[in-house]
Design a protein around this motif. Structure first.
Motif, PDB file in Angstrom:
ATOM      1  N   LYS A 273     -12.985  -4.067   7.778  1.00 15.10           N
ATOM      2  CA  LYS A 273     -13.626  -4.001   6.456  1.00 15.10           C
ATOM      3  C   LYS A 273     -13.282  -5.200   5.586  1.00 15.10           C
ATOM      4  CE  LYS A 273     -13.820   1.042   6.289  1.00 15.10           C
ATOM      5  NZ  LYS A 273     -13.320   2.250   5.632  1.00 15.10           N
ATOM      6  N   ASN A 274     -12.367  -6.044   6.079  1.00 14.01           N
ATOM      7  CA  ASN A 274     -11.940  -7.235   5.349  1.00 14.01           C
ATOM      8  C   ASN A 274     -11.341  -6.866   3.987  1.00 14.01           C
ATOM      9  OD1 ASN A 274     -11.579 -10.011   5.556  1.00 14.01           O
ATOM     10  ND2 ASN A 274     -13.383 -10.441   4.322  1.00 14.01           N
ATOM     11  N   THR A 275     -10.450  -5.863   4.011  1.00 18.18           N
ATOM     12  CA  THR A 275      -9.799  -5.415   2.777  1.00 18.18           C
ATOM     13  C   THR A 275      -8.282  -5.418   2.960  1.00 18.18           C
ATOM     14  OG1 THR A 275      -9.907  -3.098   3.467  1.00 18.18           O
ATOM     15  CG2 THR A 275     -11.728  -3.913   2.092  1.00 18.18           C
ATOM     16  N   VAL A 276      -7.594  -5.407   1.840  1.00 19.03           N
ATOM     17  CA  VAL A 276      -6.135  -5.337   1.840  1.00 19.03           C
ATOM     18  C   VAL A 276      -5.711  -4.459   0.668  1.00 19.03           C
ATOM     19  CG1 VAL A 276      -5.866  -7.441   0.445  1.00 19.03           C
ATOM     20  CG2 VAL A 276      -3.988  -6.684   1.919  1.00 19.03           C
ATOM     21  N   ASN A 277      -4.636  -3.705   0.874  1.00 19.98           N
ATOM     22  CA  ASN A 277      -4.115  -2.855  -0.181  1.00 19.98           C
ATOM     23  C   ASN A 277      -2.634  -2.636   0.042  1.00 19.98           C
ATOM     24  OD1 ASN A 277      -4.658  -1.453  -2.589  1.00 19.98           O
ATOM     25  ND2 ASN A 277      -6.546  -0.664  -1.683  1.00 19.98           N
ATOM     26  N   TYR A 278      -1.985  -2.080  -0.966  1.00 21.03           N
ATOM     27  CA  TYR A 278      -0.558  -1.789  -0.855  1.00 21.03           C
ATOM     28  C   TYR A 278      -0.363  -0.281  -0.801  1.00 21.03           C
ATOM     29  CZ  TYR A 278      -0.821  -0.938  -5.900  1.00 21.03           C
ATOM     30  OH  TYR A 278      -1.158  -0.461  -7.145  1.00 21.03           O
ATOM     31  N   GLN A 279       0.736   0.100  -0.162  1.00 20.83           N
ATOM     32  CA  GLN A 279       1.096   1.502  -0.030  1.00 20.83           C
ATOM     33  C   GLN A 279       2.569   1.652  -0.405  1.00 20.83           C
ATOM     34  OE1 GLN A 279      -0.933   3.911   0.644  1.00 20.83           O
ATOM     35  NE2 GLN A 279      -2.702   2.825   1.482  1.00 20.83           N
ATOM     36  N   HIS A 280       2.950   2.850  -0.771  1.00 21.07           N
ATOM     37  CA  HIS A 280       4.339   3.148  -1.130  1.00 21.07           C
ATOM     38  C   HIS A 280       5.159   3.455   0.122  1.00 21.07           C
ATOM     39  CE1 HIS A 280       7.744   5.053  -3.174  1.00 21.07           C
ATOM     40  NE2 HIS A 280       7.308   4.455  -4.275  1.00 21.07           N
ATOM     41  N   ARG A 281       6.421   3.081   0.100  1.00 25.07           N
ATOM     42  CA  ARG A 281       7.292   3.308   1.263  1.00 25.07           C
ATOM     43  C   ARG A 281       7.439   4.792   1.595  1.00 25.07           C
ATOM     44  NH1 ARG A 281      13.059   1.756  -1.526  1.00 25.07           N
ATOM     45  NH2 ARG A 281      13.308   3.711  -2.666  1.00 25.07           N
ATOM     46  N   ASN A 282       7.160   5.681   0.639  1.00 21.04           N
ATOM     47  CA  ASN A 282       7.245   7.124   0.893  1.00 21.04           C
ATOM     48  C   ASN A 282       5.993   7.684   1.562  1.00 21.04           C
ATOM     49  OD1 ASN A 282       9.735   7.031  -0.292  1.00 21.04           O
ATOM     50  ND2 ASN A 282       9.141   8.069  -2.176  1.00 21.04           N
ATOM     51  N   ASN A 283       5.013   6.831   1.808  1.00 20.47           N
ATOM     52  CA  ASN A 283       3.803   7.264   2.497  1.00 20.47           C
ATOM     53  C   ASN A 283       4.206   7.765   3.892  1.00 20.47           C
ATOM     54  OD1 ASN A 283       1.431   7.418   3.999  1.00 20.47           O
ATOM     55  ND2 ASN A 283       0.591   5.525   3.179  1.00 20.47           N
ATOM     56  N   PRO A 284       3.831   8.987   4.263  1.00 19.52           N
ATOM     57  CA  PRO A 284       4.228   9.506   5.573  1.00 19.52           C
ATOM     58  C   PRO A 284       3.655   8.690   6.741  1.00 19.52           C
ATOM     59  CG  PRO A 284       2.806  11.076   4.418  1.00 19.52           C
ATOM     60  CD  PRO A 284       3.092   9.958   3.469  1.00 19.52           C
TER      61      PRO A 284
END
Length: 180
Positions: free
Chosen positions: A105-116
């Motif tokens: 999809k040519n996208t980038v995002n951030y996630q939290h370290r607590n994401n399972p």
């Protein structure tokens, strides 16, 4: 008759949360429990929070993102739901975030370290470091002028190689480019 639920005490101040868009029928019969000055409305349940808003992203001192439904709804105002367990602490000092890229999809995002779903392989960074890397990755995704300095057949392979290094190492963009 709906009970008056109170929001989880750690849900508003300095949090990161991903809401999932839901349809209007999900809040039918629920009592609005708060309305912000910006016009967002909030419904609290035992399971979590519904937020009705036409703006998502930074929220006061928190980072709240909405994952839109597929296919996307027409309205600018979206209804999102997040379970109380989806609210994670946020601050500027700790390395709380990792980056995910979707090459299709040519996208980038951030996630939290607590994401399972975090596999513990992507490097954890502070909010500032994460923002800086995401900006670099988006430039790599959207522009091609940077590639003219490389003798490479497939720009997509080169792009993916550089982005992967930015996500999984501490190397700077300049270091990565020098090594290629």
């Amino acid at each position: 008759m709906q009970k008056n639920f109170k929001p989880h005490p750690n849900s508003f101040k300095n949090t990161f949360c991903i809401f999932n868009e839901v349809l209007p029928n999900e809040i039918e019969g629920l009592k609005k429990q708060f309305e912000s000055k910006a016009g967002s409305t909030y419904y609290y349940t035992e399971a979590g929070m519904y937020r009705v808003s036409n703006h998502w992203g930074r929220f006061a001192n928190s980072k709240w993102r909405l994952i839109a439904r597929e296919p996307e709804t027409e309205s600018k105002t979206k209804i999102g739901f997040a379970a109380w367990s989806e609210f994670h602490p946020d601050n500027a000092e700790e390395k709380l975030y990792y980056i995910e890229a979707d090459y299709d999809k040519n996208t980038v995002n951030y996630q939290h370290r607590n994401n399972p779903l975090y596999d513990k392989k992507a490097v954890l960074r502070t909010s500032f470091e994460t923002t800086k890397r995401i900006k670099q990755i988006r430039n790599l995704q959207q522009l091609t002028s940077w590639a003219k300095y490389f003798d490479y057949e497939d720009i997509d392979d080169l792009r993916k190689q550089i982005i992967t290094e930015l996500i999984y190492t501490e190397k700077t963009l300049e270091e990565i480019k020098r090594e290629i």
